[in-house]
Design a protein around this motif. Sequence first.
Motif, PDB file in Angstrom:
ATOM      1  N   ARG A  38       8.243   3.413  -3.190  1.00  0.00           N
ATOM      2  CA  ARG A  38       9.103   3.811  -4.308  1.00  0.00           C
ATOM      3  C   ARG A  38       8.766   3.016  -5.572  1.00  0.00           C
ATOM      4  NH1 ARG A  38      14.394   6.226  -3.273  1.00  0.00           N
ATOM      5  NH2 ARG A  38      14.432   7.140  -1.176  1.00  0.00           N
ATOM      6  N   THR A  39       8.395   1.758  -5.396  1.00  0.00           N
ATOM      7  CA  THR A  39       8.010   0.946  -6.551  1.00  0.00           C
ATOM      8  C   THR A  39       6.741   1.491  -7.186  1.00  0.00           C
ATOM      9  OG1 THR A  39       9.048  -1.018  -5.591  1.00  0.00           O
ATOM     10  CG2 THR A  39       7.406  -1.371  -7.322  1.00  0.00           C
ATOM     11  N   LYS A  40       5.765   1.834  -6.364  1.00  0.00           N
ATOM     12  CA  LYS A  40       4.539   2.406  -6.912  1.00  0.00           C
ATOM     13  C   LYS A  40       4.816   3.721  -7.620  1.00  0.00           C
ATOM     14  CE  LYS A  40      -0.218   3.703  -5.847  1.00  0.00           C
ATOM     15  NZ  LYS A  40      -1.282   3.746  -4.813  1.00  0.00           N
ATOM     16  N   GLU A  41       5.646   4.561  -7.006  1.00  0.00           N
ATOM     17  CA  GLU A  41       5.999   5.834  -7.633  1.00  0.00           C
ATOM     18  C   GLU A  41       6.682   5.616  -8.969  1.00  0.00           C
ATOM     19  OE1 GLU A  41       8.426   7.658  -4.687  1.00  0.00           O
ATOM     20  OE2 GLU A  41       6.741   8.213  -3.384  1.00  0.00           O
ATOM     21  N   ALA A  42       7.548   4.625  -9.061  1.00  0.00           N
ATOM     22  CA  ALA A  42       8.258   4.350 -10.319  1.00  0.00           C
ATOM     23  C   ALA A  42       7.286   3.871 -11.398  1.00  0.00           C
ATOM     24  CB  ALA A  42       9.349   3.315 -10.092  1.00  0.00           C
ATOM     25  N   LEU A  43       6.336   3.037 -11.001  1.00  0.00           N
ATOM     26  CA  LEU A  43       5.329   2.572 -11.961  1.00  0.00           C
ATOM     27  C   LEU A  43       4.500   3.738 -12.486  1.00  0.00           C
ATOM     28  CD1 LEU A  43       4.163  -0.622 -10.050  1.00  0.00           C
ATOM     29  CD2 LEU A  43       5.083  -0.621 -12.383  1.00  0.00           C
ATOM     30  N   VAL A  44       4.044   4.583 -11.571  1.00  0.00           N
ATOM     31  CA  VAL A  44       3.218   5.729 -11.975  1.00  0.00           C
ATOM     32  C   VAL A  44       4.025   6.688 -12.831  1.00  0.00           C
ATOM     33  CG1 VAL A  44       1.973   7.739 -11.111  1.00  0.00           C
ATOM     34  CG2 VAL A  44       1.678   5.520  -9.994  1.00  0.00           C
ATOM     35  N   ARG A  45       5.263   6.907 -12.454  1.00  0.00           N
ATOM     36  CA  ARG A  45       6.130   7.804 -13.228  1.00  0.00           C
ATOM     37  C   ARG A  45       6.324   7.288 -14.646  1.00  0.00           C
ATOM     38  NH1 ARG A  45       9.581   8.246  -9.438  1.00  0.00           N
ATOM     39  NH2 ARG A  45      11.013   6.614 -10.127  1.00  0.00           N
ATOM     40  N   GLY A  46       6.298   5.968 -14.800  1.00  0.00           N
ATOM     41  CA  GLY A  46       6.442   5.376 -16.121  1.00  0.00           C
ATOM     42  C   GLY A  46       5.154   5.356 -16.922  1.00  0.00           C
ATOM     43  N   GLY A  47       4.057   5.826 -16.316  1.00  0.00           N
ATOM     44  CA  GLY A  47       2.786   5.904 -17.024  1.00  0.00           C
ATOM     45  C   GLY A  47       1.795   4.810 -16.707  1.00  0.00           C
ATOM     46  N   ALA A  48       2.117   3.943 -15.744  1.00  0.00           N
ATOM     47  CA  ALA A  48       1.235   2.829 -15.423  1.00  0.00           C
ATOM     48  C   ALA A  48       0.047   3.276 -14.570  1.00  0.00           C
ATOM     49  CB  ALA A  48       2.005   1.744 -14.679  1.00  0.00           C
ATOM     50  N   ARG A  49      -1.085   2.673 -14.839  1.00  0.00           N
ATOM     51  CA  ARG A  49      -2.248   2.774 -13.953  1.00  0.00           C
ATOM     52  C   ARG A  49      -2.097   1.642 -12.947  1.00  0.00           C
ATOM     53  NH1 ARG A  49      -6.547   1.646 -18.345  1.00  0.00           N
ATOM     54  NH2 ARG A  49      -4.807   0.277 -18.905  1.00  0.00           N
ATOM     55  N   VAL A  50      -1.975   1.998 -11.674  1.00  0.00           N
ATOM     56  CA  VAL A  50      -1.604   1.025 -10.649  1.00  0.00           C
ATOM     57  C   VAL A  50      -2.752   0.801  -9.668  1.00  0.00           C
ATOM     58  CG1 VAL A  50       0.074   0.407  -8.872  1.00  0.00           C
ATOM     59  CG2 VAL A  50       0.794   1.787 -10.834  1.00  0.00           C
ATOM     60  N   ALA A  51      -3.155  -0.443  -9.519  1.00  0.00           N
ATOM     61  CA  ALA A  51      -4.158  -0.824  -8.519  1.00  0.00           C
ATOM     62  C   ALA A  51      -3.446  -1.300  -7.258  1.00  0.00           C
ATOM     63  CB  ALA A  51      -5.050  -1.929  -9.059  1.00  0.00           C
ATOM     64  N   SER A  52      -4.117  -1.165  -6.134  1.00  0.00           N
ATOM     65  CA  SER A  52      -3.553  -1.615  -4.860  1.00  0.00           C
ATOM     66  C   SER A  52      -4.182  -2.941  -4.453  1.00  0.00           C
ATOM     67  CB  SER A  52      -3.808  -0.576  -3.770  1.00  0.00           C
ATOM     68  OG  SER A  52      -3.100   0.619  -4.046  1.00  0.00           O
ATOM     69  N   VAL A  53      -3.337  -3.841  -3.980  1.00  0.00           N
ATOM     70  CA  VAL A  53      -3.749  -5.126  -3.437  1.00  0.00           C
ATOM     71  C   VAL A  53      -3.526  -5.051  -1.927  1.00  0.00           C
ATOM     72  CG1 VAL A  53      -3.306  -7.626  -3.519  1.00  0.00           C
ATOM     73  CG2 VAL A  53      -3.081  -6.248  -5.588  1.00  0.00           C
ATOM     74  N   PRO A  54      -4.342  -5.728  -1.114  1.00  0.00           N
ATOM     75  CA  PRO A  54      -4.197  -5.616   0.341  1.00  0.00           C
ATOM     76  C   PRO A  54      -2.785  -5.875   0.856  1.00  0.00           C
ATOM     77  CG  PRO A  54      -6.246  -6.714  -0.184  1.00  0.00           C
ATOM     78  CD  PRO A  54      -5.520  -6.535  -1.483  1.00  0.00           C
ATOM     79  N   VAL A  55      -2.442  -5.142   1.889  1.00  0.00           N
ATOM     80  CA  VAL A  55      -1.141  -5.288   2.553  1.00  0.00           C
ATOM     81  C   VAL A  55      -1.062  -6.667   3.215  1.00  0.00           C
ATOM     82  CG1 VAL A  55       0.334  -4.382   4.396  1.00  0.00           C
ATOM     83  CG2 VAL A  55      -0.976  -2.810   2.937  1.00  0.00           C
ATOM     84  N   MET A  56       0.146  -7.228   3.214  1.00  0.00           N
ATOM     85  CA  MET A  56       0.344  -8.547   3.814  1.00  0.00           C
ATOM     86  C   MET A  56       1.704  -8.589   4.506  1.00  0.00           C
ATOM     87  SD  MET A  56       0.008 -12.272   1.949  1.00  0.00           S
ATOM     88  CE  MET A  56      -1.737 -12.008   1.634  1.00  0.00           C
ATOM     89  N   ALA A  57       1.814  -9.380   5.548  1.00  0.00           N
ATOM     90  CA  ALA A  57       3.096  -9.580   6.221  1.00  0.00           C
ATOM     91  C   ALA A  57       3.932 -10.586   5.443  1.00  0.00           C
ATOM     92  CB  ALA A  57       2.876 -10.081   7.634  1.00  0.00           C
ATOM     93  N   ASP A  58       5.237 -10.344   5.378  1.00  0.00           N
ATOM     94  CA  ASP A  58       6.128 -11.371   4.865  1.00  0.00           C
ATOM     95  C   ASP A  58       7.108 -11.756   5.972  1.00  0.00           C
ATOM     96  OD1 ASP A  58       7.755  -9.157   4.843  1.00  0.00           O
ATOM     97  OD2 ASP A  58       8.173  -9.199   2.704  1.00  0.00           O
ATOM     98  N   VAL A  59       7.764 -12.884   5.774  1.00  0.00           N
ATOM     99  CA  VAL A  59       8.588 -13.461   6.838  1.00  0.00           C
ATOM    100  C   VAL A  59      10.054 -13.115   6.614  1.00  0.00           C
ATOM    101  CG1 VAL A  59       9.332 -15.598   7.953  1.00  0.00           C
ATOM    102  CG2 VAL A  59       6.959 -15.344   7.171  1.00  0.00           C
ATOM    103  N   ASP A  60      10.591 -12.302   7.500  1.00  0.00           N
ATOM    104  CA  ASP A  60      12.012 -11.975   7.467  1.00  0.00           C
ATOM    105  C   ASP A  60      12.719 -12.383   8.753  1.00  0.00           C
ATOM    106  OD1 ASP A  60      12.236 -10.722   4.885  1.00  0.00           O
ATOM    107  OD2 ASP A  60      11.129  -9.026   5.701  1.00  0.00           O
ATOM    108  N   VAL A  61      12.050 -12.174   9.895  1.00  0.00           N
ATOM    109  CA  VAL A  61      12.663 -12.447  11.194  1.00  0.00           C
ATOM    110  C   VAL A  61      11.744 -13.357  12.014  1.00  0.00           C
ATOM    111  CG1 VAL A  61      13.974 -10.303  11.211  1.00  0.00           C
ATOM    112  CG2 VAL A  61      11.671 -10.336  12.186  1.00  0.00           C
ATOM    113  N   TRP A  62      12.219 -13.795  13.153  1.00  0.00           N
ATOM    114  CA  TRP A  62      11.518 -14.770  13.976  1.00  0.00           C
ATOM    115  C   TRP A  62      10.124 -14.287  14.381  1.00  0.00           C
ATOM    116  CZ3 TRP A  62      10.865 -19.490  14.675  1.00  0.00           C
ATOM    117  CH2 TRP A  62      10.490 -20.080  15.878  1.00  0.00           C
ATOM    118  N   LYS A  63      10.002 -13.030  14.745  1.00  0.00           N
ATOM    119  CA  LYS A  63       8.702 -12.492  15.141  1.00  0.00           C
ATOM    120  C   LYS A  63       7.694 -12.626  13.998  1.00  0.00           C
ATOM    121  CE  LYS A  63       6.475  -8.293  16.881  1.00  0.00           C
ATOM    122  NZ  LYS A  63       6.676  -6.877  17.281  1.00  0.00           N
ATOM    123  N   ASP A  64       8.138 -12.378  12.772  1.00  0.00           N
ATOM    124  CA  ASP A  64       7.251 -12.525  11.612  1.00  0.00           C
ATOM    125  C   ASP A  64       6.734 -13.956  11.500  1.00  0.00           C
ATOM    126  OD1 ASP A  64       8.027  -9.901  10.965  1.00  0.00           O
ATOM    127  OD2 ASP A  64       9.570 -10.594   9.570  1.00  0.00           O
TER     128      ASP A  64
END
Length: 225
Positions: free
Chosen positions: A169-195
């Motif tokens: 949704r963030t990418k869609e909002a940026l594009v909808r606003g006219g931004a040229r959006v590059a992708s950066v590699p996916v990464m895990a973030d820490v929310d729960v114990w397994k993470d």
Amino acid sequence: MSASPTILVVAKAPVAGQAKTRLAATVGDEAAARIAAASLLDTLEVVESLGWPVVIALTGDLDEAARADELAAACGRHRVIAQRGESFASRLTAAHHDADAGHGVVQIGMDTPQITVEILQTAAAALESHDAALGLAEDGGWWVLAVRSPDWSSCLATVTMSRHDTGCRTKEALVRGGARVASVPVMADVDVWKDSHSVASLIPHSRFAAEVARAADHEEIGSQP
């Protein structure tokens, strides 16, 4: 962009009972706060090595935090600003504007202690030919947002945070606003114990990994998932 961008670290003071509440459900408030503090310290160590201007947008009281003295010293080497705004999205947008020095902003949080200099440089380099760069998180959110101008961050006001599709949704909002959006590699973030376990395995000699191991050794956690 010839000059270095500002790296913006959006952080919450790791106070027991207030920090990483989903993680705390498994490891307890004190351990969760120590893990969060270690994650922030490791994050700041990486961003310092870039040599870019660093701004920390902070909420909460560092005096009450785990590893308070270490965090005070680490944060004291940089510009610290208070988060402002009624919602998380509005605080992010305000932080982008407050941190901007005219050469772009690369914004991360404190939940990806496994970040590297190289991946942050990739996000910054993308701004040479794009208006924004976005790195999605494995849980569907995003872990980095780099923008040439803080005005591009204003689109966050239209995005519901902490959803399984917040990143898209963030990418869609940026594009909808006219931004040229590059992708950066996916990464895990820490929310729960397994993470925590999966991220710690990537940085085994870090403060973060040491605190995860300490929590795992606690008799009340033991084999909990």
